[in-house]
Design an enzyme around this catalytic site. Structure first.
Site, short mmCIF file in Angstrom:
data_model
loop_
_atom_site.label_atom_id
_atom_site.label_comp_id
_atom_site.label_asym_id
_atom_site.label_seq_id
_atom_site.Cartn_x
_atom_site.Cartn_y
_atom_site.Cartn_z
N ASN A 225 7.90 -10.01 -1.74
CA ASN A 225 7.59 -11.44 -1.89
C ASN A 225 6.10 -11.66 -2.16
OD1 ASN A 225 6.37 -11.04 0.57
ND2 ASN A 225 7.61 -12.51 1.71
N TYR B 226 3.58 -6.90 17.28
CA TYR B 226 3.84 -6.05 16.11
C TYR B 226 4.58 -4.77 16.55
CZ TYR B 226 3.15 -2.47 12.60
OH TYR B 226 3.38 -1.43 11.72
N ASP C 100 -6.67 -0.81 22.36
CA ASP C 100 -6.89 0.51 21.77
C ASP C 100 -6.67 1.61 22.79
OD1 ASP C 100 -7.37 -0.18 19.18
OD2 ASP C 100 -9.54 0.18 19.23
N SER D 30 6.37 3.25 13.28
CA SER D 30 4.94 3.45 13.50
C SER D 30 4.73 4.23 14.79
CB SER D 30 4.28 2.08 13.64
OG SER D 30 2.98 2.19 14.14
N ASN E 226 9.89 -12.11 10.49
CA ASN E 226 9.75 -11.29 9.28
C ASN E 226 10.25 -9.86 9.51
OD1 ASN E 226 8.31 -11.81 6.56
ND2 ASN E 226 7.81 -9.72 7.09
N GLY F 14 7.21 -5.75 5.55
CA GLY F 14 6.95 -6.19 6.91
C GLY F 14 5.51 -6.63 7.02
N TYR G 155 0.83 -1.22 0.00
CA TYR G 155 0.00 0.00 0.00
C TYR G 155 0.87 1.28 0.00
CZ TYR G 155 -3.23 3.44 2.12
OH TYR G 155 -3.98 4.56 2.42
N LYS H 239 8.59 -3.34 15.84
CA LYS H 239 9.02 -2.02 15.34
C LYS H 239 10.01 -1.38 16.32
CE LYS H 239 6.70 -1.82 11.53
NZ LYS H 239 7.40 -1.87 10.24
N PHE I 249 1.66 7.83 11.47
CA PHE I 249 0.42 7.80 12.23
C PHE I 249 -0.58 6.92 11.45
CE2 PHE I 249 1.10 10.03 16.18
CZ PHE I 249 2.45 10.26 16.02
P1 NAD Z 1 1.53 -3.67 3.05
O1 NAD Z 1 1.28 -5.00 3.65
O2 NAD Z 1 0.56 -3.16 2.04
O3 NAD Z 1 2.99 -3.63 2.40
C1 NAD Z 1 4.06 -4.38 2.91
C2 NAD Z 1 4.67 -5.16 1.74
O4 NAD Z 1 5.78 -5.91 2.21
C3 NAD Z 1 3.69 -6.14 1.10
O5 NAD Z 1 3.65 -5.90 -0.29
C4 NAD Z 1 4.28 -7.52 1.42
O6 NAD Z 1 4.02 -8.43 0.40
C5 NAD Z 1 5.75 -7.18 1.58
N1 NAD Z 1 6.51 -8.08 2.46
C6 NAD Z 1 6.20 -8.47 3.72
N2 NAD Z 1 7.15 -9.27 4.21
C7 NAD Z 1 8.09 -9.39 3.23
C8 NAD Z 1 9.30 -10.09 3.16
N3 NAD Z 1 9.74 -10.86 4.16
N4 NAD Z 1 10.02 -9.99 2.02
C9 NAD Z 1 9.59 -9.24 0.99
N5 NAD Z 1 8.44 -8.56 1.01
C10 NAD Z 1 7.70 -8.64 2.13
O7 NAD Z 1 1.68 -2.63 4.26
P2 NAD Z 1 1.79 -1.04 4.24
O8 NAD Z 1 0.58 -0.51 4.87
O9 NAD Z 1 2.20 -0.57 2.90
O10 NAD Z 1 2.98 -0.86 5.29
C11 NAD Z 1 4.32 -0.69 4.90
C12 NAD Z 1 5.18 -0.60 6.13
O11 NAD Z 1 4.73 0.49 6.95
C13 NAD Z 1 5.13 -1.84 7.03
O12 NAD Z 1 6.43 -2.07 7.54
C14 NAD Z 1 4.19 -1.42 8.16
O13 NAD Z 1 4.47 -2.10 9.35
C15 NAD Z 1 4.50 0.05 8.27
N6 NAD Z 1 3.39 0.83 8.83
C16 NAD Z 1 2.15 0.72 8.26
C17 NAD Z 1 1.09 1.43 8.81
C18 NAD Z 1 -0.30 1.29 8.25
O14 NAD Z 1 -1.26 1.54 8.99
N7 NAD Z 1 -0.48 0.92 6.98
C19 NAD Z 1 1.30 2.27 9.92
C20 NAD Z 1 2.58 2.37 10.45
C21 NAD Z 1 3.63 1.64 9.90
C1 WQD Z 2 -8.59 3.55 14.20
C2 WQD Z 2 -9.77 3.82 15.12
C3 WQD Z 2 -10.43 1.91 16.43
C4 WQD Z 2 -11.74 -0.53 13.04
C5 WQD Z 2 -3.39 0.52 13.83
C6 WQD Z 2 -2.19 -0.14 14.44
C7 WQD Z 2 -1.02 0.80 14.37
C8 WQD Z 2 -0.80 1.30 12.94
C9 WQD Z 2 -2.05 1.82 12.33
C10 WQD Z 2 0.83 0.00 11.82
C11 WQD Z 2 -9.62 3.21 16.51
C12 WQD Z 2 -11.53 2.31 15.45
C13 WQD Z 2 -11.26 0.50 13.82
C14 WQD Z 2 -13.12 -0.87 13.12
C15 WQD Z 2 -13.40 0.88 14.77
N1 WQD Z 2 -0.36 0.26 12.07
N2 WQD Z 2 -12.06 1.20 14.66
N3 WQD Z 2 -13.90 -0.13 13.99
O1 WQD Z 2 -5.71 1.13 15.91
O2 WQD Z 2 -5.06 3.53 15.44
O3 WQD Z 2 -3.68 1.72 14.54
O4 WQD Z 2 -3.11 0.86 12.46
O5 WQD Z 2 1.82 0.41 12.38
O6 WQD Z 2 0.07 0.09 14.84
O7 WQD Z 2 -2.48 -0.45 15.80
O8 WQD Z 2 -5.90 2.10 13.56
O9 WQD Z 2 -7.58 1.94 11.78
O10 WQD Z 2 -7.33 0.00 13.40
O11 WQD Z 2 -8.32 2.14 14.20
O12 WQD Z 2 -14.15 1.52 15.51
O13 WQD Z 2 -13.62 -1.80 12.48
O14 WQD Z 2 -10.93 3.21 14.55
O15 WQD Z 2 -10.98 1.51 17.65
O16 WQD Z 2 -10.21 4.11 17.43
P1 WQD Z 2 -5.14 2.11 14.99
P2 WQD Z 2 -7.29 1.47 13.16
#
Ligand code: NAD
Ligand code: WQD
Length: 336
Positions: free
Chosen positions: A32, A148, A294, A124, A99, A82, A11, A152, A177
C-alpha cells in the site's frame, strides 16, 4: 514458483524480489506504499531485468486479496507487509495490532479461501525479549516488551494454532536479527521516512551530511566496550534465507521456525568505526542515556537454520557497511 510478496516494495521485500527473480521465480508485489516508494519497482527492473507485477493495495482489504488469488495462480506467499517502528507502536498500539495482526489474519483467511497453503512470515528477534543468555536458539522462551514485538508474537501464536488445525499447511516463521546493508549495485537500500530509528541508517545519514551527529544510547552495558551488541545481517543474505525457506519448506507441512542471523555480535562503536573506514570520513557521535527497552546483547545461534535450510549468512561486516555507504552516497535522499 509464483510468489505473492506482501510489502514487496519495502526494504527487505525489494531485495527479496531481486533474489527471487534471479532464481527464476515470479514475484507479485502487493504493497500500500505506506512506508515505501513505487520508484523501487524501477530499480528492481534495472537490477534484475524484469519488472515484477505491482498491485497497490492494503492487506486488510478482503476484496482486494480475494481478487488477487482469483486471478493469479499463487504457489506461496512471503509476508513482509507490516509496521515496524517500536516507538510509534508504544504511542499507537491499535494501529500496530490492526495492521500487523488483523492484516495477517485477513491475508491467511484469503489464502485459506483460495487454498494457497504455504506462507513465510517476517518475524523478529524481538520475540526473544531480553534473553537470559546469548547466542539465542529458536527454542528459547519468547516475550514482548512493546506493542510492535507483541504484534509479532501474537501473529506467531495465531499462525501456529492455525497450522495445527490445518496440518497440510506449511508456515515458516523467520526471526530476523538486525538487517542492514543494501544491494551491491547501490540502486536499492533502506530509505526510512523521518528520523531513522535504527542505528545504521542513522550513521549513514550522518556520513552523508543529513544529520550532525549520532547519539550512542548508553556506554555502560555489560559488553566489551559498554555499548549495545547486535547481530547485523546483510539484507541480501536475509533475502537468500527466504529463498532457502521457499525451496525447502513450501512442500513440508508444519510450523517451521528459524533464526536468520549471522551468529556474530558487534557493538555500536564497532559499527561506527567500520562505517568510518568504508566512507573514509569520521562519524561524530555523543554518548547519550540508554534508550528505554534496549537490551545489552542480542545475537543468534544460526546453526538450526544452516542444518535445515542449507543457508547461512556469507557477507561480512565490511561488505554490510560498504554496501550501505554506496547506496547512501549515490542516493543521499533515498528514492526520489
Ligand atoms: P518496510 O517498512 O521497508 O517494508 C514493509 C512494507 O510493507 C512497506 O513497503 C509498507 O508500505 C508495506 N505495508 C505496511 N503495511 C501494509 C499494509 N497494511 N498493506 C500493504 N502493505 C503494507 O520494512 P522492512 O524493514 O522491509 O520489514 C519487512 C518486515 O520485516 C516487517 O514485517 C518487519 O516488521 C519485519 N522485520 C523487520 C526488521 C528490520 O529491522 N527491518 C527486523 C525484524 C523484522
Ligand atoms: C541497534 C543498537 C541501540 C540507534 C530494532 C527493533 C527490533 C528489530 C530491529 C524489527 C542498539 C543503538 C541505535 C541510534 C544507538 N526490528 N543505537 N543510536 O534496537 O536492536 O532492534 O530493530 O523487528 O524489533 O527493536 O536495533 O538499530 O535500533 O539499535 O546507539 O541512534 O544501536 O541502542 O544498541 P534494535 P537498532
Amino acid at each position: 514458483m509464483n510468489v505473492l510478496v506482501t510489502g514487496g516494495s519495502g526494504y527487505i521485500g525489494s531485495h527479496t524480489c531481486i533474489q527471487l527473480l534471479s532464481a527464476g521465480h515470479t514475484p507479485i508485489v502487493v504493497d500500500n506504499l505506506c512506508n515505501s516508494n513505487s520508484l523501487v519497482l524501477n530499480r528492481i527492473e534495472q537490477v534484475a531485468g524484469t519488472r515484477p507485477l505491482f498491485l497497490k493495495g492494503d492487506i486488510r482489504d478482503r476484496a482486494f486479496l480475494d481478487s488477487i488469488f482469483a486471478t493469479h495462480d499463487i504457489d506461496s506467499v512471503i509476508h513482509f507487509a507490516g509496521l515496524k517502528a517500536v516507538g510509534e507502536s508504544v504511542a499507537l498500539p491499535l494501529k500496530y495490532y490492526d495492521n500487523n495482526v488483523s492484516g495477517t489474519l485477513n491475508l491467511v483467511s484469503a489464502m485459506d479461501r483460495a487454498e494457497v497453503k504455504s506462507l513465510i512470515f517476517s518475524s523478529s528477534a524481538t520475540v526473544y525479549g531480553d534473553p537470559a543468555s546469548v547466542p539465542i536458539r529458536e527454542d528459547f522462551p519468547t516475550s514482548a516488551t512493546n506493542p510492535y514485538g507483541r504484534s509479532k508474537l501474537m501473529v506467531e501464536e495465531c499462525l501456529r494454532d492455525f497450522q495445527q488445525a490445518n496440518p497440510d499447511w506449511s508456515i515458516t516463521l523467520l526471526r530476523y536479527f538486525n538487517p542492514v546493508g543494501a544491494h551491491e549495485s547501490g540502486l536499492l537500500g533502506e530509505d526510512p521516512q523521518g528520523t531513522p530509528n535504527n542505528l545504521l541508517p542513522f550513521v549513514a545519514q550522518v556520513a552523508v551530511g543529513r544529520r550532525e551527529k549520532l547519539g550512542v544510547f548508553g556506554n555502560d552495558y555489560n559488553t566489551p566496550d559498554g555499548t549495545g551488541v547486535r547481530d547485523y545481517i546483510h539484507v541480501v543474505d536475509l533475502a537468500d534465507g527466504h529463498l532457502a525457506a521457499l525451496d525447502k519448506m513450501t512442500h513440508q507441512p508444519g510450523t517451521h521456525i528459524f533464526n536468520l542471523g549471522t551468529g556474530q555480535g558487534n557493538s555500536v562503536l564497532e559499527m561506527v568505526h567500520a562505517f568510518e573506514a568504508a566512507a573514509k570520513r569520521s562519524i561524530p557521535y555523543e554518548i547519550k542515556p540508554r534508550r528505554a527497552g534496549d537490551i545489552a546483547e542480542c545475537y543468534a545461534d544460526p546453526a538450526y537454520a544452516e542444518a535445515q535450510l542449507g543457508w547461512k549468512a556469507i557477507r561480512d561486516l565490511q561488505t554490510m557497511v560498504e554496501d550501505t555507504w554506496r547506496w547512501q552516497s549515490k542516493n543521499p535522499h533515498g528514492y526520489c
